[in-house]
Enzyme design. Structure first.
Site, PDB file in Angstrom:
ATOM      1  N   GLU A  78     -33.260  48.685 -13.468  1.00  0.00           N
ATOM      2  CA  GLU A  78     -32.620  49.438 -14.725  1.00  0.00           C
ATOM      3  C   GLU A  78     -31.602  50.336 -14.430  1.00  0.00           C
ATOM      4  O   GLU A  78     -30.413  50.542 -15.128  1.00  0.00           O
ATOM      5  CB  GLU A  78     -33.522  49.662 -15.750  1.00  0.00           C
ATOM      6  CG  GLU A  78     -34.402  48.601 -16.258  1.00  0.00           C
ATOM      7  CD  GLU A  78     -35.425  47.832 -15.516  1.00  0.00           C
ATOM      8  OE1 GLU A  78     -36.109  46.945 -15.860  1.00  0.00           O
ATOM      9  OE2 GLU A  78     -35.754  48.598 -14.540  1.00  0.00           O
ATOM     10  N   PRO A 310     -38.070  43.764   1.082  1.00  0.00           N
ATOM     11  CA  PRO A 310     -39.136  43.846   0.303  1.00  0.00           C
ATOM     12  C   PRO A 310     -38.722  44.441  -0.971  1.00  0.00           C
ATOM     13  O   PRO A 310     -37.945  45.416  -0.988  1.00  0.00           O
ATOM     14  CB  PRO A 310     -40.194  44.225   0.853  1.00  0.00           C
ATOM     15  CG  PRO A 310     -40.074  44.435   2.248  1.00  0.00           C
ATOM     16  CD  PRO A 310     -38.591  44.472   2.411  1.00  0.00           C
ATOM     17  N   ARG A 311     -38.957  43.964  -2.157  1.00  0.00           N
ATOM     18  CA  ARG A 311     -38.619  44.627  -3.313  1.00  0.00           C
ATOM     19  C   ARG A 311     -39.226  46.044  -3.622  1.00  0.00           C
ATOM     20  O   ARG A 311     -38.602  47.177  -4.034  1.00  0.00           O
ATOM     21  CB  ARG A 311     -38.906  44.007  -4.611  1.00  0.00           C
ATOM     22  CG  ARG A 311     -38.804  44.136  -6.003  1.00  0.00           C
ATOM     23  CD  ARG A 311     -37.182  44.289  -6.173  1.00  0.00           C
ATOM     24  NE  ARG A 311     -37.023  44.641  -7.606  1.00  0.00           N
ATOM     25  CZ  ARG A 311     -36.482  45.874  -8.151  1.00  0.00           C
ATOM     26  NH1 ARG A 311     -36.407  46.601  -7.199  1.00  0.00           N
ATOM     27  NH2 ARG A 311     -36.486  46.046  -9.181  1.00  0.00           N
ATOM     28  N   GLY A 354     -32.242  51.700  -2.116  1.00  0.00           N
ATOM     29  CA  GLY A 354     -30.939  52.175  -2.555  1.00  0.00           C
ATOM     30  C   GLY A 354     -29.877  51.672  -1.716  1.00  0.00           C
ATOM     31  O   GLY A 354     -28.664  52.497  -1.603  1.00  0.00           O
ATOM     32  N   GLU A 355     -29.993  50.992  -0.645  1.00  0.00           N
ATOM     33  CA  GLU A 355     -28.920  50.355   0.338  1.00  0.00           C
ATOM     34  C   GLU A 355     -28.735  49.152   0.462  1.00  0.00           C
ATOM     35  O   GLU A 355     -28.309  48.462   1.278  1.00  0.00           O
ATOM     36  CB  GLU A 355     -29.601  50.887   1.706  1.00  0.00           C
ATOM     37  CG  GLU A 355     -29.520  52.427   2.135  1.00  0.00           C
ATOM     38  CD  GLU A 355     -29.594  52.619   3.447  1.00  0.00           C
ATOM     39  OE1 GLU A 355     -28.777  53.293   3.946  1.00  0.00           O
ATOM     40  OE2 GLU A 355     -30.424  52.024   4.308  1.00  0.00           O
ATOM     41  N   ASN A 379     -31.914  40.466  -9.137  1.00  0.00           N
ATOM     42  CA  ASN A 379     -30.508  40.416  -9.333  1.00  0.00           C
ATOM     43  C   ASN A 379     -29.675  39.836  -8.227  1.00  0.00           C
ATOM     44  O   ASN A 379     -29.647  40.248  -7.211  1.00  0.00           O
ATOM     45  CB  ASN A 379     -30.148  41.961  -9.569  1.00  0.00           C
ATOM     46  CG  ASN A 379     -28.584  42.346  -9.703  1.00  0.00           C
ATOM     47  OD1 ASN A 379     -27.818  41.391 -10.010  1.00  0.00           O
ATOM     48  ND2 ASN A 379     -28.089  43.459 -10.016  1.00  0.00           N
ATOM     49  N   ILE A 381     -26.578  39.090  -8.851  1.00  0.00           N
ATOM     50  CA  ILE A 381     -25.001  39.614  -9.193  1.00  0.00           C
ATOM     51  C   ILE A 381     -24.628  40.476  -7.856  1.00  0.00           C
ATOM     52  O   ILE A 381     -23.375  40.331  -7.695  1.00  0.00           O
ATOM     53  CB  ILE A 381     -24.902  40.207 -10.369  1.00  0.00           C
ATOM     54  CG1 ILE A 381     -25.338  39.025 -11.572  1.00  0.00           C
ATOM     55  CG2 ILE A 381     -23.342  40.307 -10.725  1.00  0.00           C
ATOM     56  CD1 ILE A 381     -25.551  39.575 -12.794  1.00  0.00           C
ATOM     57  N   GLU A 382     -25.188  41.258  -7.472  1.00  0.00           N
ATOM     58  CA  GLU A 382     -24.797  42.411  -6.605  1.00  0.00           C
ATOM     59  C   GLU A 382     -24.464  41.641  -5.248  1.00  0.00           C
ATOM     60  O   GLU A 382     -23.376  41.997  -4.712  1.00  0.00           O
ATOM     61  CB  GLU A 382     -25.839  43.239  -6.171  1.00  0.00           C
ATOM     62  CG  GLU A 382     -26.274  44.232  -7.146  1.00  0.00           C
ATOM     63  CD  GLU A 382     -27.742  44.921  -6.733  1.00  0.00           C
ATOM     64  OE1 GLU A 382     -27.619  46.188  -7.288  1.00  0.00           O
ATOM     65  OE2 GLU A 382     -28.481  44.486  -6.052  1.00  0.00           O
TER      66      GLU A 382
END
Length: 465
Positions: A78, A310-311, A354-355, A379, A381-382
């Site tokens: 988010e 991994p998430r 964050g990479e 996601n 879309i990235e």
């Protein structure tokens, strides 16, 4: 269940919930401040809006932080999705209060908005627990002009106390699957009342608006998905692309793997490994100055490099153990592997947060996980934003409409299992015409859906005064 019984139940269950949160925080790492005063809406003094030391180049209070726009982004996904909206608010000259529930969301927000934080234009805080007194203390302290909830983080007391203080509540880029609304109905009337009292719900799709209408929510407007307006990190993607050129090797990203998926993907990679000769076994390497260029090229691993991401950070160690148990050579991104290592290992473990744009910049194809177990998908879309062919699994309810559109436009393919996804990714790599066609389709598809931020900002203007 009405709000009184909801609150009573929440208080009775709070010892168990706090224990569970502390356990989750220990596994994830970082500072969660589970029992901290901010979580209960208690503040001993005004939070500084700028650095304390003028030698840092800023006065103690650089920006008048009054009546901020409160944006709540519960976690990492988010927070990233909200980035263009938050930047648009800052560009309009508005102070922003950004709250989170998880440490990953907060730390990522700190990175994304570091300049705004340093100049006092944005403050971060923990969202209070959904007790009336905690929410009331939070609102009395910050006095926001409005509250913007990202996607679907609806808490009954948060909404009710905001309305009591005449603070408008808006949900931006809202998504409500049929299953999420069914789960919400277990709370009885309390969630329905919260939803119907919200000033405006800006939905991603007409289907989301229709589902809300079915339970009596009428103040909706379809604006699209904020995730289409993502801000690509040019520095990260460029670093990944440079690394890709240096290693001269095809790369497959397996992004945002969740529980129950890692082991299946690792087994699929191990099966692929069996089809290739071992690299660098009894061969000269790049560090051998006597090796010829031809010998160095031969020593490269002929198998594509797989990037496992991994998430959740708390599972980095488990994935590393599984890679080792399955006989796969790997290196960790956090160890800053050399080009030589990336030319020879089977797997790069993406154990940093964050990479994602670095990993996608490094890659030729992206398998977007979270969709190979019944988890709703992550996601995709990235990856499309960087023109990567995308492969998703069968469970994509979290991105149902965008996945269907991407499949229809030829920007994505669906596989039923991790093994099938890995095999499909190899076929795409072996077919340059297919890969380039999917890449073009991804960029064209993305361009059709941009503009959600502008539509949301237009709808927000009456609430930003």
């Amino acid at each position: 269940m009405n709000r009184f019984f909801y609150t009573a139940t929440l208080k009775l269950a709070s010892p168990i919930l706090l224990w569970w949160l502390e356990r989750r925080a220990r596994k994830a790492g970082g500072v969660w401040d589970i029992r901290g005063s901010e979580r209960y809406g208690q503040y001993s003094e005004r939070v500084q809006t700028g650095p304390h030391d003028e030698e840092d180049g800023y006065a103690e209070t650089v920006f008048g932080f009054a009546r901020p726009v409160w944006v709540h982004a519960v976690s990492l996904g988010e927070t990233r999705a909200a980035q263009p909206l938050i930047q648009a608010l800052l560009d309009q000259g508005l102070p922003v209060l950004l709250t989170h529930f998880t440490e990953t969301g907060r730390s990522n927000g700190a990175k994304l908005f570091s300049p705004a934080i340093k100049t006092g234009r944005l403050c971060q805080a923990w969202v209070p627990y959904d007790f009336p007194d905690a929410v009331d203390g939070f609102l009395n302290y910050w006095k926001p002009r409005c509250c913007i909830l990202i996607e679907r983080e609806i808490w009954p007391n948060m909404v009710a106390e905001s309305k009591k203080q005449n603070i408008p509540v808006i949900v931006a880029s809202a998504r409500f699957s049929a299953s999420s609304l069914r789960r919400g109905q277990l709370l009885g009337s309390v969630l329905r009342k919260a939803l119907t009292s919200i000033d405006l719900i800006l939905t991603q799709t007409h289907l989301d608006a229709a589902r809300l209408s079915d339970i009596g929510v009428k103040r909706t407007r379809v604006v699209g998905n904020l995730k289409f307006d993502l801000r690509i990190s040019p520095e990260q993607s460029h670093m990944g692309q440079v690394a890709r050129r240096h290693i001269g090797r095809q790369v497959i990203a397996i992004a945002s793997t969740r529980e129950g998926e890692d082991e299946l993907f690792i087994r699929a990679i191990a099966d692929v490994r069996k089809k290739y000769p071992d690299a660098r076994r009894d061969r000269p390497g790049d560090n051998d100055v006597t090796a010829s260029s031809a010998e160095q090229a031969e020593a490269r691993n002929a198998m594509p490099l797989f990037v496992m991401i991994p998430r959740h950070p708390q599972r980095f160690g488990e994935v590393a153990e599984s890679l080792d148990d399955n006989g796969l050579s790997f290196c960790r991104r956090s160890d800053f592997p050399t080009d030589s290592q990336l030319r020879t290992v089977d797997v790069l473990l993406g154990d940093t947060v964050g990479e994602m744009f670095f990993y996608y910049g490094l890659s030729d194809v992206a398998i977007v996980a979270g969709s190979f177990a019944e988890l709703g998908g992550q996601n995709h879309i990235e990856a499309s934003a960087l023109g990567l062919p995308v492969i998703v699994g069968p469970h994509t309810r979290n991105f149902q409409q965008s996945v269907e559109d991407a499949l229809a436009e030829g920007a994505a393919r669906r596989a039923q299992t991790p093994a099938e996804a890995v095999a499909l990714s190899l076929r795409i790599l072996d077919n340059p015409e297919l890969r380039l066609g999917m890449s073009r389709a991804a960029k064209e598809w993305l361009s059709l859906h941009e503009g959600a931020t502008d539509r949301i900002m237009s709808a927000l203007q009456p609430y930003l005064k």
